[in-house]
Design a protein around this motif. Structure first.
Motif, mmCIF file in Angstrom:
data_model
loop_
_atom_site.group_PDB
_atom_site.id
_atom_site.type_symbol
_atom_site.label_atom_id
_atom_site.label_comp_id
_atom_site.label_asym_id
_atom_site.label_seq_id
_atom_site.Cartn_x
_atom_site.Cartn_y
_atom_site.Cartn_z
ATOM 1 N N TYR A 266 0.829 -1.217 0.000
ATOM 2 C CA TYR A 266 0.000 0.000 0.000
ATOM 3 C C TYR A 266 0.861 1.264 0.000
ATOM 4 O O TYR A 266 0.457 2.303 0.480
ATOM 5 N N ARG B 238 -11.237 -4.798 3.314
ATOM 6 C CA ARG B 238 -10.193 -4.234 2.455
ATOM 7 C C ARG B 238 -10.563 -2.781 2.218
ATOM 8 O O ARG B 238 -11.613 -2.474 1.677
ATOM 9 N N ALA B 239 -9.662 -1.907 2.662
ATOM 10 C CA ALA B 239 -9.996 -0.487 2.586
ATOM 11 C C ALA B 239 -9.716 0.094 1.203
ATOM 12 O O ALA B 239 -10.275 1.111 0.824
ATOM 13 N N THR C 118 -6.487 -10.297 0.456
ATOM 14 C CA THR C 118 -7.730 -10.982 0.808
ATOM 15 C C THR C 118 -8.459 -10.335 1.982
ATOM 16 O O THR C 118 -9.592 -10.672 2.284
ATOM 17 N N LEU D 10 -4.478 -8.742 8.415
ATOM 18 C CA LEU D 10 -4.518 -7.980 9.669
ATOM 19 C C LEU D 10 -5.374 -8.680 10.719
ATOM 20 O O LEU D 10 -5.047 -8.660 11.905
HETATM 21 P P1 ADP Z 1 -5.060 -7.494 2.527
HETATM 22 O O1 ADP Z 1 -3.780 -6.766 2.529
HETATM 23 O O2 ADP Z 1 -4.913 -8.924 2.129
HETATM 24 O O3 ADP Z 1 -6.137 -6.806 1.845
HETATM 25 P P2 ADP Z 1 -5.011 -7.057 5.370
HETATM 26 O O4 ADP Z 1 -5.856 -7.629 6.397
HETATM 27 O O5 ADP Z 1 -3.542 -7.243 5.509
HETATM 28 O O6 ADP Z 1 -5.547 -7.617 3.994
HETATM 29 O O7 ADP Z 1 -5.292 -5.514 5.317
HETATM 30 C C1 ADP Z 1 -6.643 -5.063 5.359
HETATM 31 C C2 ADP Z 1 -6.768 -3.734 4.659
HETATM 32 O O8 ADP Z 1 -6.105 -2.740 5.404
HETATM 33 C C3 ADP Z 1 -6.092 -3.685 3.323
HETATM 34 O O9 ADP Z 1 -6.933 -4.165 2.292
HETATM 35 C C4 ADP Z 1 -5.768 -2.214 3.195
HETATM 36 O O10 ADP Z 1 -6.892 -1.551 2.642
HETATM 37 C C5 ADP Z 1 -5.543 -1.751 4.587
HETATM 38 N N1 ADP Z 1 -4.130 -1.613 4.932
HETATM 39 C C6 ADP Z 1 -3.385 -2.511 5.594
HETATM 40 N N2 ADP Z 1 -2.120 -2.046 5.777
HETATM 41 C C7 ADP Z 1 -2.063 -0.830 5.170
HETATM 42 C C8 ADP Z 1 -1.064 0.164 5.011
HETATM 43 N N3 ADP Z 1 0.190 0.016 5.477
HETATM 44 N N4 ADP Z 1 -1.373 1.285 4.322
HETATM 45 C C9 ADP Z 1 -2.656 1.477 3.871
HETATM 46 N N5 ADP Z 1 -3.628 0.571 3.984
HETATM 47 C C10 ADP Z 1 -3.342 -0.572 4.642
#
Ligand code: ADP
Length: 844
Positions: free
Chosen positions: A599, A643-644, A655, A659
């Protein structure tokens, strides 16, 4: 007897008459034998005697005859001791002062008359004689016979003459004179008494009438008002003149043709008395007032109708108050009738006084049928009636509210669940005057709760099956996929270069896609393990730096591909060791670093720093210069599959599991993951791992596994909640809520664990419960102390206590549950599903 004697008698008679008049005046002025009246009366009698002695019949020199005997006798008889004594003193004194040969007998006559009069007075007071004209004559006769006898004591030279000339006329004249004079006094006395009694009774009547009404009125024979007492104007503010000359119907503001008025007019026209006639009257200023009036017809002595006389009261305030009360009652009735709750009120004997519409409908009887009756008079089910009246008796006896759940059967056989509340109705002074009942139908609610319970059991079964399926599928997929990837890598590394460039490109794609699938499968596998609480944790003490460095070097290639630089700040201080699971920590760090790369922006940077915190944790921070996270997404970031990044410009493979899994693992390791971010500028995620020296953190390891899934799961949650009680990471306000939740979840867990023990017949349930109780009590005490003093030292005490208690309790006691629970899995599941959820829900 010569004419001078009669002339003298006549003079005396006029004197006596003036005596009567003046005595009458004194009685009127001092009607209650006041001392002033008595003294004046005595003086009056005495004075009249003296005047009489001034013009006496002179029988011989020094021997005089007058009416002092009559006057002093009457003074004694009418006035009593004090009046008679004063009169006798004056008369006797004067006679003595006049002197002469007859003086001793003259004084004796006064004394004797006084005593005889006094004797009559006392006899009268005792009711032995009535002072009428005969008795008065008797009084005169007795006095004068005795006086005649006394005359015999006169000096010898006059006694014969006196006896010849005076005695006979004296007895003949003075006795009736006493009767006549006495009678006149008697008439005057009676007249005055009657006058006083009349005035008294008039005053009494007026007082009574005034108490029962506001004013009096009078009407002439034409039924028009002729007079009003002042009260009418004072009370109603309507001047008296306004009424005078008018008939009652002319003053009316209501319909004089109504039945009620018609009856009243009929009474008036037929000269009948009337009582409490109520009407609305319009005053001089147009204002209306409610008047209550009663009256009687007045007739002259010859029977001629003279009009009416009566009383009136202004009852406007009372009528308005009654209306307000009726309106309020109607509003309350409307509220009660439109609530879905059955309500009723009974008197202390159990008779219905009030019931609302829902209660009528529920009973199938109308209020008219029920009010005044007892439940036993129309309820058929005897047991039900008994239960109700027993509960009611208790409420009436103790004054305490009864609350309970009952099941009732309607005549049609349907059963209903109801919450029943019975409460005492108390008067102003606290006396119980009735009993209220509120019944809430919870049949539907109970049905819904049962349906929900069934659904939960099904959902939990489904969720378990899903986790099991995922776990086994992931295994099944991983094995062939690893083999495929292995073959792909072999092809890629084929030194004989038998593959064309295109084929090599394909092989590379196969390997990278396969890698992604493998990553996905690994994520799913972790997820499945976490969901079924089967993550194994192997705790060891190690230096964190090497794990951090290893993760960074492993991610270097990925960073290169994404054109992102990773930097590791020099880790300080050296020689730090942490307690954790090396593999799991690595997994978390890799996830965080890979997110920081994924990201990020082209040519972005990832900056990794390590530090030791004051509260016994080792922090690894991963800061990136990437796209950042919108504040709206903060709360959902650690949720599964969230997923943001929906921006197509930043479409990144992922996926939404990483997190979630990282957070769960961190919880299990007693670690904490947090972040801060600015949209468009970058994010910093950090993980705090407990230092080896930190003895406050509770880490749930497989050694603590009890073997009953529900209990193990609860223990894991309680450990994470306890770890969350930390001043370093939470605002003080939130800390209170976290402590509350920890306490709340603990007692929820105890209820579940005790229920499990009950189901499987655990032998020492009571002892176990007592231990639970002790913990709850101690924790509550510490929490209360913390709330009162807010010191971190108490928090440390709380956590160390929990850490010691839990590790000892689980290892020593809880592990024994499993052998009892074996074989009861289904029953346990069913029993647990019936336990209501926790208050306020979970923060997790
Ligand atoms: P994934 O990366 O597989 O989508 P995660 O559970 O690792 O799933 O992350 C969930 C969501 O959090 C991501 O889809 C992203 O939108 C956001 N996110 C996680 N880490 C970051 C980061 N370092 N910077 C910005 N957004 C992040």
């Amino acid at each position: 007897m010569d004419s001078a004697v009669f002339l003298s008698f006549a003079k005396s008679a006029s004197l006596l008459l003036s005596l009567c008049l003046l005595q009458g005046f004194i009685w009127k002025r001092w009607p209650n034998r006041e001392p002033a009246g008595l003294v004046l009366s005595g003086l009056l009698y005495g004075f009249i005697c003296i005047v009489g002695m001034e013009a006496p019949i002179v029988v011989a020199p020094g021997v005089i005859f007058d009416f002092r005997s009559v006057i002093v006798g009457l003074a004694g008889a009418f006035g009593g001791a004090r009046v008679g004594a004063i009169a006798a003193l004056l008369a006797g004194g004067y006679r003595a002062w006049l002197g002469g040969t007859g003086a001793p007998v003259g004084v004796a006559v006064v004394v004797v008359s006084f005593l005889i009069g006094l004797a009559f007075h006392f006899l009268r007071r005792q009711g032995r004689l009535q002072l009428n004209v005969f008795w008065l004559f008797g009084l005169g006769l007795v006095i004068h016979l005795v006086v005649a006898y006394l005359f015999t004591y006169l000096p010898e030279n006059v006694v014969d003459r006196v006896l010849d000339t005076i005695v006979l006329p004296m007895v003949i004249v003075a006795s009736p004179a006493t009767a006549v004079l006495g009678y006149v006094l008697l008439v005057i006395e009676r007249g005055i008494r009657n006058e006083i009694a009349l005035a008294e009774s008039e005053r009494k009547l007026r007082d009574l009438a005034q108490c029962s009404s506001d004013w009096f009125w009078e009407m002439g024979p034409d039924l028009r008002f002729t007079a009003f007492s002042e009260g009418a104007a004072e009370v109603t503010g309507v001047p008296v003149d306004f009424h005078v000359g008018k008939t009652r119907q002319e003053l009316a503001a209501d319909d004089v043709n109504s039945e009620h008025w018609r009856r009243h007019l009929d009474d008036l026209n037929n000269r009948r008395p009337f009582k409490n006639f109520q009407f609305l009257r319009r005053g001089h200023d147009g204002r209306t007032q409610y008047i209550l009036t009663s009256g009687v017809p007045v007739f002259s002595s010859d029977g001629e109708f003279k009009g009416y006389r009566g009383t009136g009261s202004d009852i406007t305030d009372r009528i308005r108050l009654e209306k307000t009360l009726r309106d309020r009652e109607a509003s309350l009735q409307a509220i009660f009738d439109n609530t879905p709750i059955c309500m009723n009120l009974k008197d202390t004997e159990g008779r219905y006084v009030f019931l609302n519409k829902p209660y009528e409908e529920w009973l199938g009887h109308s209020a008219e049928e029920i009010v005044g009756k007892k439940a036993s008079e129309f309820l058929e089910n005897a047991e039900e009636v008994n239960n109700l009246t027993a509960a009611e008796r208790k409420v009436l006896e103790t004054g305490e509210v009864f609350e309970g759940e009952i099941q009732v059967t309607r005549p049609n056989g349907e059963t209903y669940d109801r919450i029943l509340i019975k409460f005492p109705v108390k008067a102003d002074d606290g006396e119980i005057i009735g009993l209220g009942t509120v019944a809430i139908d919870i049949t539907e609610r109970n049905r819904a709760a049962e349906a929900l319970r069934q659904a939960m059991v099904q959902a939990e079964n489904a969720s378990k099956s899903k986790s099991d399926f995922l776990a086994s599928m992931s295994h099944e997929l991983r094995t062939p996929l690893n083999a495929e990837l292995g073959y792909g890598q072999m092809l890629e590394l084929d030194l004989e270069k038998t593959l064309t460039a295109t084929q090599k490109e394909y092989v590379k794609n196969i390997i990278s896609s396969g890698g992604l699938v493998l990553e996905l499968i690994n994520d799913l596998l972790d997820l499945a393990r976490i969901e079924s609480d089967r993550v194994s944790v192997f705790l060891e003490t190690f230096a964190p730096h090497e794990v951090v460095e290893e993760c960074i070097s492993r991610m270097a290639l990925f960073a290169d591909k994404n054109k992102v630089t990773i930097e590791l700040a020099p880790c300080q201080p050296d020689g730090v060791s942490i307690i954790s699971d090396r593999l799991r920590l690595r997994q978390i760090l890799i996830n965080l670093i890979s997110n920081a790369i994924k990201y990020n922006k082209p040519d972005g940077r990832v900056h990794v720093t390590c530090s030791v915190l004051d509260d016994g944790f080792f922090r690894v921070s991963i800061a990136d210069t990437g796209i950042g996270i919108a504040a709206a997404n903060y709360d959902r970031l650690f949720k599964l599959f969230h997923r943001a990044t929906e921006d197509p410009m930043h479409a990144v493979e992922g996926t939404g599991v990483g997190l979630f899994v990282s957070k769960k693992l961190a919880d299990r390791l007693g670690a904490r993951i947090e972040f801060e971010s600015r949209e468009g500028a970058g994010s910093t995620f950090w993980i705090d791992v407990p230092l080896a020296s930190n003895d406050e953190v509770l880490i749930w390891t497989d050694d603590l596994r009890v073997g009953v899934d529900a209990i193990d799961k609860d223990h894991q949650i309680i450990f994470s909640l306890t770890n969350a009680v930390s001043t370093e990471t939470i605002e003080t306000d939130d800390l209170g809520a976290v402590i509350e939740e920890m306490i709340d979840y603990t007692s929820y867990h105890f209820r579940r664990e005790e229920a499990i023990m009950e189901v499987c017949g655990y032998p020492d349930l009571a002892g176990h419960k007592e231990r639970h109780h002790e913990l709850e009590r101690h924790v509550q005490e510490l929490a209360a102390e913390w709330r009162a003093r807010g010191s971190t030292e108490i928090l440390h005490r709380l956590k160390s206590f929990l850490r010691n208690w839990w590790s000892r309790h689980i290892v020593d006691v809880d592990t024994t549950i499993a052998k009892h629970a074996a074989g009861f899995e289904t029953e346990i599941e069913e029993r647990l599903a019936k336990i209501p959820g926790r208050n306020g829900g979970s923060r997790r």
